[in-house]
Design an enzyme around this catalytic site. Structure first.
Site, PDB file in Angstrom:
ATOM      1  N   GLU A 105      40.292  29.172  27.086  1.00 27.60           N
ATOM      2  CA  GLU A 105      41.460  28.313  27.307  1.00 27.60           C
ATOM      3  C   GLU A 105      41.924  27.629  26.030  1.00 27.60           C
ATOM      4  O   GLU A 105      43.029  27.091  25.977  1.00 27.60           O
ATOM      5  CB  GLU A 105      41.185  27.299  28.419  1.00 27.60           C
ATOM      6  CG  GLU A 105      40.073  26.304  28.146  1.00 27.60           C
ATOM      7  CD  GLU A 105      40.572  25.028  27.493  1.00 27.60           C
ATOM      8  OE1 GLU A 105      41.723  24.650  27.714  1.00 27.60           O
ATOM      9  OE2 GLU A 105      39.798  24.426  26.756  1.00 27.60           O
ATOM     10  N   GLN A 130      31.637  13.201  30.099  1.00 29.09           N
ATOM     11  CA  GLN A 130      31.226  14.607  30.192  1.00 29.09           C
ATOM     12  C   GLN A 130      30.466  15.041  28.941  1.00 29.09           C
ATOM     13  O   GLN A 130      29.464  15.763  29.030  1.00 29.09           O
ATOM     14  CB  GLN A 130      32.451  15.505  30.349  1.00 29.09           C
ATOM     15  CG  GLN A 130      32.999  15.610  31.746  1.00 29.09           C
ATOM     16  CD  GLN A 130      34.116  16.653  31.805  1.00 29.09           C
ATOM     17  OE1 GLN A 130      34.065  17.687  31.137  1.00 29.09           O
ATOM     18  NE2 GLN A 130      35.127  16.375  32.596  1.00 29.09           N
ATOM     19  N   HIS A 133      38.900  27.423  32.623  1.00 31.08           N
ATOM     20  CA  HIS A 133      37.926  26.443  32.150  1.00 31.08           C
ATOM     21  C   HIS A 133      36.505  26.877  32.507  1.00 31.08           C
ATOM     22  O   HIS A 133      35.580  26.704  31.716  1.00 31.08           O
ATOM     23  CB  HIS A 133      38.225  25.066  32.749  1.00 31.08           C
ATOM     24  CG  HIS A 133      39.297  24.310  32.036  1.00 31.08           C
ATOM     25  ND1 HIS A 133      40.623  24.456  32.345  1.00 31.08           N
ATOM     26  CD2 HIS A 133      39.234  23.413  31.019  1.00 31.08           C
ATOM     27  CE1 HIS A 133      41.344  23.662  31.560  1.00 31.08           C
ATOM     28  NE2 HIS A 133      40.530  23.037  30.745  1.00 31.08           N
ATOM     29  N   HIS A 146      37.320  21.826  39.946  1.00 32.39           N
ATOM     30  CA  HIS A 146      36.991  21.000  38.776  1.00 32.39           C
ATOM     31  C   HIS A 146      35.493  21.077  38.467  1.00 32.39           C
ATOM     32  O   HIS A 146      35.077  21.184  37.311  1.00 32.39           O
ATOM     33  CB  HIS A 146      37.391  19.546  39.013  1.00 32.39           C
ATOM     34  CG  HIS A 146      38.866  19.351  39.202  1.00 32.39           C
ATOM     35  ND1 HIS A 146      39.782  19.665  38.225  1.00 32.39           N
ATOM     36  CD2 HIS A 146      39.577  18.879  40.254  1.00 32.39           C
ATOM     37  CE1 HIS A 146      40.999  19.394  38.662  1.00 32.39           C
ATOM     38  NE2 HIS A 146      40.903  18.934  39.888  1.00 32.39           N
ATOM     39  N   MET A 147      34.676  21.027  39.499  1.00 25.75           N
ATOM     40  CA  MET A 147      33.223  21.112  39.302  1.00 25.75           C
ATOM     41  C   MET A 147      32.813  22.495  38.823  1.00 25.75           C
ATOM     42  O   MET A 147      31.735  22.657  38.246  1.00 25.75           O
ATOM     43  CB  MET A 147      32.485  20.789  40.606  1.00 25.75           C
ATOM     44  CG  MET A 147      32.326  19.306  40.903  1.00 25.75           C
ATOM     45  SD  MET A 147      31.470  18.348  39.620  1.00 25.75           S
ATOM     46  CE  MET A 147      29.919  19.220  39.480  1.00 25.75           C
ATOM     47  N   GLY A 148      33.681  23.495  39.056  1.00 32.84           N
ATOM     48  CA  GLY A 148      33.348  24.868  38.682  1.00 32.84           C
ATOM     49  C   GLY A 148      33.000  25.037  37.218  1.00 32.84           C
ATOM     50  O   GLY A 148      32.175  25.872  36.858  1.00 32.84           O
ATOM     51  N   ASP A 149      33.640  24.242  36.324  1.00 33.14           N
ATOM     52  CA  ASP A 149      33.249  24.331  34.912  1.00 33.14           C
ATOM     53  C   ASP A 149      32.283  23.220  34.522  1.00 33.14           C
ATOM     54  O   ASP A 149      31.399  23.414  33.697  1.00 33.14           O
ATOM     55  CB  ASP A 149      34.479  24.315  33.994  1.00 33.14           C
ATOM     56  CG  ASP A 149      35.222  22.997  33.981  1.00 33.14           C
ATOM     57  OD1 ASP A 149      34.984  22.204  33.061  1.00 33.14           O
ATOM     58  OD2 ASP A 149      36.040  22.776  34.876  1.00 33.14           O
TER      59      ASP A 149
END
Length: 355
Positions: free
Chosen positions: A13, A103, A319, A293-296
């Site tokens: 990305e 993060q 992402h 969102h949690m996927g990455d």
């Protein structure tokens, strides 16, 4: 001679995510990294002020030697030496994202030599980053499955462009390794909750956001969300504002999934609520345990865990793919499996390195 992990910031990305994940993995693994072509695919490439806070924060936590850390720089050399917990305070300035700094620094703090308390000021609810309520009610809830003990205290919200938000991150160092997680499907929806806020704005803004979100979710799913309202009396509002937003999260049989929307100039409160509601409906219809969102965000944790992890994500995003690419650069011995194409539900699986 220092041996660096070489990361091309234009891959995947091509944005600030590559910088954050590279620095986070460098810090937690104590592997020097050279990142070049930073944010090459953006209209204003190179480091921006908010990215510098992440670099400097991790440099402080790891006593790192750093070169290239200046606004506009297209490459950074980062050499971490130790992982030290303790008390830290970082000021991003204006409305730079607090949650993106969290993060970046959290993995290193989990493997530090002691527990940590970190105060961060900046933007808590800003575009292109998870809102602070998502981090509190979704992100940290998932990390508990890995054995993570951390909390986020919200002292004051910060919106674009003035910022001024203030949060306190508390992290208990791990006693051992991260636990692996095997969680693909979400199971039955038990309840849906939310938080609708507005600062330096009339209270009806928060009310209208919540009402619209509740109507959409109930119409589509037959479940009526319980949404808490957060607003402040005139003269008693400590925020710089103005700004508003809403976060919804679904507590399911096995998991929690979230969705959000923020206000913008000229965007009615009803549309803010509707957007969040429709996003949550879409996340839930996938049947998967982790939202997009949690996927990455989950990728670094399953890669460092002590065994085989398998997680179902509502939608594989660029992402997600980019996070996997960066992680495999740092940990060439592991091999991710991504079952599902970009834009589709998918399952990520990997055997972690047991850090």
């Amino acid at each position: 001679m220092v041996e660096y992990v070489e990361i091309d910031g234009s891959m995947g990305e091509g944005g600030g995510q590559i910088l954050r994940y590279s620095l986070a993995l460098s810090a937690v693994l104590l592997k020097p990294v050279h990142i070049y072509n930073i944010r090459a695919k953006r209209s204003n490439p190179g480091l921006r002020p908010q990215h510098l806070t992440g670099v400097r924060a991790l440099a402080t936590i790891t006593s790192a030697r750093v070169r290239g850390a200046s606004v506009g720089s297209m490459e950074v050399w980062f050499e971490p030496r130790v992982r030290r917990g303790g008390y830290y305070r970082f000021d991003i300035g204006t409305a730079g994202s607090v949650t993106l700094v969290i993060q970046a620094i959290l993995p290193a703090l989990l493997f530090a030599d002691r527990d940590s308390v970190v105060e961060i000021t900046g933007g808590t609810d800003v575009r292109w980053s998870p809102p602070i309520d998502y981090m509190r009610y979704v992100f940290l809830e998932h990390l508990r499955r890995f054995g993570v003990e951390a909390s986020i205290e919200l002292k004051r919200r910060g919106h674009y462009p003035r910022g001024g938000g203030h949060v306190v991150l508390r992290v208990k160092r791990l006693n051992g390794s991260l636990k692996p997680v095997d969680l693909v499907e979400r199971g039955v929806v038990r309840e849906i909750r939310g938080r609708s806020h507005c600062v330096r704005l009339p209270s009806h803004v928060a009310v209208r956001q919540a009402r619209s979100a509740v109507e959409v979710v109930f119409r589509e799913l037959g479940v009526k969300p319980v949404v808490e309202l957060e607003y402040y009396r005139s003269g008693q509002d400590p925020h710089l504002g103005p700004g508003s937003g809403i976060v919804l999260w679904a507590l399911t049989e096995y998991s929690v999934l979230g969705a959000d929307s923020l206000s913008e100039r000229g965007k009615p409160a009803e549309r803010v609520g509707e957007e969040a509601g429709l996003k949550l409906v879409e996340e839930l219809r996938s049947g998967m345990a982790f939202d997009s969102h949690m996927g990455d965000m989950v990728v670094p944790y399953i890669s460092l865990a002590s065994g085989f992890s398998r997680v179902g994500v509502s939608r594989v995003t660029m992402h997600t793919v980019t996070a996997v690419m960066v992680t495999e650069k740092f940990l060439p011995s592991i091999e991710f499996s991504v079952d599902g194409g970009v834009g589709e539900p998918g399952v990520l699986s990997v055997r972690g390195v047991c850090l």
